[in-house]
Every structure is written in C-alpha cells, then in structure tokens.
Design a protein around this motif. Sequence first.
Motif, PDB file in Angstrom:
ATOM      1  N   TYR A   8       0.754  -1.321   0.093  1.00  0.00           N
ATOM      2  CA  TYR A   8       0.024   0.115   0.080  1.00  0.00           C
ATOM      3  C   TYR A   8       0.694   1.362  -0.061  1.00  0.00           C
ATOM      4  O   TYR A   8       0.337   2.111   0.235  1.00  0.00           O
ATOM      5  N   GLY A   9       2.154   1.221  -0.367  1.00  0.00           N
ATOM      6  CA  GLY A   9       2.765   2.226  -0.467  1.00  0.00           C
ATOM      7  C   GLY A   9       2.592   3.276  -1.401  1.00  0.00           C
ATOM      8  O   GLY A   9       2.841   4.646  -1.355  1.00  0.00           O
ATOM      9  N   GLY A  10       1.644   3.055  -2.506  1.00  0.00           N
ATOM     10  CA  GLY A  10       1.113   4.127  -3.416  1.00  0.00           C
ATOM     11  C   GLY A  10      -0.173   4.715  -3.062  1.00  0.00           C
ATOM     12  O   GLY A  10      -0.662   5.561  -3.864  1.00  0.00           O
ATOM     13  N   VAL A  11      -0.472   4.416  -1.960  1.00  0.00           N
ATOM     14  CA  VAL A  11      -2.001   4.909  -1.317  1.00  0.00           C
ATOM     15  C   VAL A  11      -2.008   6.386  -1.547  1.00  0.00           C
ATOM     16  O   VAL A  11      -3.017   7.048  -2.270  1.00  0.00           O
ATOM     17  N   SER A  12      -1.099   6.966  -1.027  1.00  0.00           N
ATOM     18  CA  SER A  12      -1.374   8.494  -1.142  1.00  0.00           C
ATOM     19  C   SER A  12      -1.120   9.384  -2.556  1.00  0.00           C
ATOM     20  O   SER A  12      -1.769  10.186  -2.856  1.00  0.00           O
ATOM     21  N   THR A  13      -0.808   8.396  -3.462  1.00  0.00           N
ATOM     22  CA  THR A  13      -0.767   8.865  -4.995  1.00  0.00           C
ATOM     23  C   THR A  13      -2.230   9.237  -5.485  1.00  0.00           C
ATOM     24  O   THR A  13      -2.531   9.908  -6.065  1.00  0.00           O
ATOM     25  N   PHE A  14      -2.970   8.206  -4.871  1.00  0.00           N
ATOM     26  CA  PHE A  14      -4.593   8.508  -5.557  1.00  0.00           C
ATOM     27  C   PHE A  14      -5.106   9.859  -4.894  1.00  0.00           C
ATOM     28  O   PHE A  14      -5.932  10.418  -5.711  1.00  0.00           O
ATOM     29  N   LYS A  15      -4.455  10.475  -3.873  1.00  0.00           N
ATOM     30  CA  LYS A  15      -5.178  11.677  -3.440  1.00  0.00           C
ATOM     31  C   LYS A  15      -5.003  12.786  -4.449  1.00  0.00           C
ATOM     32  O   LYS A  15      -5.438  13.775  -4.403  1.00  0.00           O
ATOM     33  N   GLY A  16      -4.013  12.713  -5.306  1.00  0.00           N
ATOM     34  CA  GLY A  16      -3.503  13.637  -6.236  1.00  0.00           C
ATOM     35  C   GLY A  16      -3.684  13.108  -7.700  1.00  0.00           C
ATOM     36  O   GLY A  16      -3.374  13.922  -8.682  1.00  0.00           O
ATOM     37  N   CYS A  17      -4.532  12.212  -7.803  1.00  0.00           N
ATOM     38  CA  CYS A  17      -4.741  11.686  -9.197  1.00  0.00           C
ATOM     39  C   CYS A  17      -5.849  12.264  -9.765  1.00  0.00           C
ATOM     40  O   CYS A  17      -7.174  12.016  -9.499  1.00  0.00           O
ATOM     41  N   LYS A  18      -5.641  13.363 -10.793  1.00  0.00           N
ATOM     42  CA  LYS A  18      -6.795  14.092 -11.288  1.00  0.00           C
ATOM     43  C   LYS A  18      -8.008  13.269 -11.839  1.00  0.00           C
ATOM     44  O   LYS A  18      -9.268  13.719 -11.747  1.00  0.00           O
ATOM     45  N   PRO A  19      -7.742  12.218 -12.686  1.00  0.00           N
ATOM     46  CA  PRO A  19      -8.984  11.657 -13.117  1.00  0.00           C
ATOM     47  C   PRO A  19      -9.764  11.088 -12.369  1.00  0.00           C
ATOM     48  O   PRO A  19     -11.210  11.157 -12.347  1.00  0.00           O
ATOM     49  N   ILE A  20      -9.365  10.473 -10.917  1.00  0.00           N
ATOM     50  CA  ILE A  20     -10.306  10.072  -9.904  1.00  0.00           C
ATOM     51  C   ILE A  20     -10.600  11.264  -9.048  1.00  0.00           C
ATOM     52  O   ILE A  20     -12.063  11.187  -8.785  1.00  0.00           O
ATOM     53  N   VAL A  21     -10.053  12.391  -8.918  1.00  0.00           N
ATOM     54  CA  VAL A  21     -10.725  13.587  -8.338  1.00  0.00           C
ATOM     55  C   VAL A  21     -11.613  14.116  -8.952  1.00  0.00           C
ATOM     56  O   VAL A  21     -12.700  14.438  -8.391  1.00  0.00           O
ATOM     57  N   ASP A  22     -11.758  14.085 -10.346  1.00  0.00           N
ATOM     58  CA  ASP A  22     -12.521  14.676 -11.176  1.00  0.00           C
ATOM     59  C   ASP A  22     -13.787  14.103 -11.017  1.00  0.00           C
ATOM     60  O   ASP A  22     -15.163  14.503 -11.246  1.00  0.00           O
ATOM     61  N   ARG A  23     -13.745  12.695 -10.728  1.00  0.00           N
ATOM     62  CA  ARG A  23     -15.020  11.971 -10.582  1.00  0.00           C
ATOM     63  C   ARG A  23     -15.782  11.734  -9.336  1.00  0.00           C
ATOM     64  O   ARG A  23     -16.598  12.093  -8.843  1.00  0.00           O
ATOM     65  N   VAL A  24     -14.779  11.598  -8.331  1.00  0.00           N
ATOM     66  CA  VAL A  24     -15.295  11.433  -6.933  1.00  0.00           C
ATOM     67  C   VAL A  24     -15.232  12.877  -5.835  1.00  0.00           C
ATOM     68  O   VAL A  24     -15.593  12.795  -4.809  1.00  0.00           O
ATOM     69  N   GLY A  25     -14.604  13.620  -6.446  1.00  0.00           N
ATOM     70  CA  GLY A  25     -14.035  15.082  -5.578  1.00  0.00           C
ATOM     71  C   GLY A  25     -13.076  14.934  -4.734  1.00  0.00           C
ATOM     72  O   GLY A  25     -12.268  13.935  -4.747  1.00  0.00           O
ATOM     73  N   ASN A  26     -13.058  15.783  -3.770  1.00  0.00           N
ATOM     74  CA  ASN A  26     -11.918  15.664  -2.855  1.00  0.00           C
ATOM     75  C   ASN A  26     -11.794  14.592  -2.294  1.00  0.00           C
ATOM     76  O   ASN A  26     -12.596  14.024  -1.569  1.00  0.00           O
ATOM     77  N   ILE A  27     -10.566  13.868  -2.237  1.00  0.00           N
ATOM     78  CA  ILE A  27     -10.484  12.517  -1.801  1.00  0.00           C
ATOM     79  C   ILE A  27     -10.364  12.662  -0.167  1.00  0.00           C
ATOM     80  O   ILE A  27      -9.459  13.160   0.339  1.00  0.00           O
ATOM     81  N   GLN A  28     -11.219  11.673   0.500  1.00  0.00           N
ATOM     82  CA  GLN A  28     -11.067  11.923   1.903  1.00  0.00           C
ATOM     83  C   GLN A  28     -10.381  10.376   2.500  1.00  0.00           C
ATOM     84  O   GLN A  28      -9.823  10.783   3.432  1.00  0.00           O
ATOM     85  N   PHE A  29     -10.686   9.412   1.930  1.00  0.00           N
ATOM     86  CA  PHE A  29     -10.104   8.142   2.284  1.00  0.00           C
ATOM     87  C   PHE A  29      -9.689   7.228   1.070  1.00  0.00           C
ATOM     88  O   PHE A  29     -10.402   7.367   0.016  1.00  0.00           O
ATOM     89  N   VAL A  30      -8.712   6.605   1.106  1.00  0.00           N
ATOM     90  CA  VAL A  30      -8.214   5.616   0.111  1.00  0.00           C
ATOM     91  C   VAL A  30      -7.914   4.356   1.158  1.00  0.00           C
ATOM     92  O   VAL A  30      -6.877   4.109   1.790  1.00  0.00           O
ATOM     93  N   ALA A  31      -8.702   3.312   1.037  1.00  0.00           N
ATOM     94  CA  ALA A  31      -8.742   2.253   1.671  1.00  0.00           C
ATOM     95  C   ALA A  31      -8.665   0.719   0.963  1.00  0.00           C
ATOM     96  O   ALA A  31      -9.342   0.572   0.296  1.00  0.00           O
ATOM     97  N   PRO A  32      -8.032  -0.215   1.434  1.00  0.00           N
ATOM     98  CA  PRO A  32      -7.827  -1.486   1.029  1.00  0.00           C
ATOM     99  C   PRO A  32      -9.227  -1.873   1.118  1.00  0.00           C
ATOM    100  O   PRO A  32     -10.100  -1.720   1.971  1.00  0.00           O
ATOM    101  N   THR A  33      -9.410  -2.903   0.005  1.00  0.00           N
ATOM    102  CA  THR A  33     -10.897  -3.485   0.263  1.00  0.00           C
ATOM    103  C   THR A  33     -10.871  -4.615  -0.324  1.00  0.00           C
ATOM    104  O   THR A  33      -9.899  -5.348  -1.017  1.00  0.00           O
TER     105      THR A  33
END
Length: 124
Positions: A34-59
């Motif tokens: 899970y070393g790359g988890v923080s990368t998602f918080k700045g991933c523009k295509p994902i932020v464009d879809r879900v908004g400001n990222i609050q949590f990135v959690a293993p599932t």
Amino acid sequence: MLSVFCLTYTGFPGANATPQVREQWGLEHPSGMYGGVSTFKGCKPIVDRVGNIQFVAPTEGPNFYASDYGSNHGEGEVTLEVVGSRGTGIANYKHSGWGVSLSPGSSNVSFTYQGKTENISCHS
C-alpha cells in the motif's frame, strides 16, 4: 535456486470496517502493498469523478505482492476503495517490475465509478 517471497498481512479489519479504519491499516503496512495509497489523493482523473478524496482504503478484491527475493523483482495487484466528497469508486492496479513499492504513479489504473469501469492513468 529460485526463491519466492509473498507478503501476507494478518489483522485486516475486514471490508465492512469503516474506510478510516481500513485506510489506517493500509498505511501501517506500506512495504510493497500500500505504499502508493497517497498517490491517489492527487490523481486528477479520480478526483474529477469522486471530488476531494477523503479516504483511500484497502477493500475486497485482489491484494497481493510477490517477490523473487534474490533479484528484488516483484509483482502484485492492489484493490482500493476511494472515498471522495461527491462519491466512492474502486481502484485496482497491477505492478510488475523492480523494487518493492506498488505505485499507481506510472501505471494504468482500472477505476469503477457509478457502475462504469475505465482505465485511467495517475501520473504524480
């Protein structure tokens, strides 16, 4: 002689635990998985879809990292729930290469949001 090393983490709180609890668990287990988890918080295509990222959690889904310990070559797959201010999606990415850190920074990510799955790139 070929040696293979596979990381297996115990104590996962379960997919029904809150995203906060699962994110914290993931951040406490960064080597390889899970070393790359923080990368998602700045991933523009994902932020464009879900908004400001609050949590990135293993599932639930593929979550593994296997390494040839002798050559430090590894591969793995990670599935994460991405919770944003406007919605929630599921990100999945695979890694194959040198080193022990999975990072979506230069990889294609499969992202499912509102029933639609697409491949996106998260460049850091």
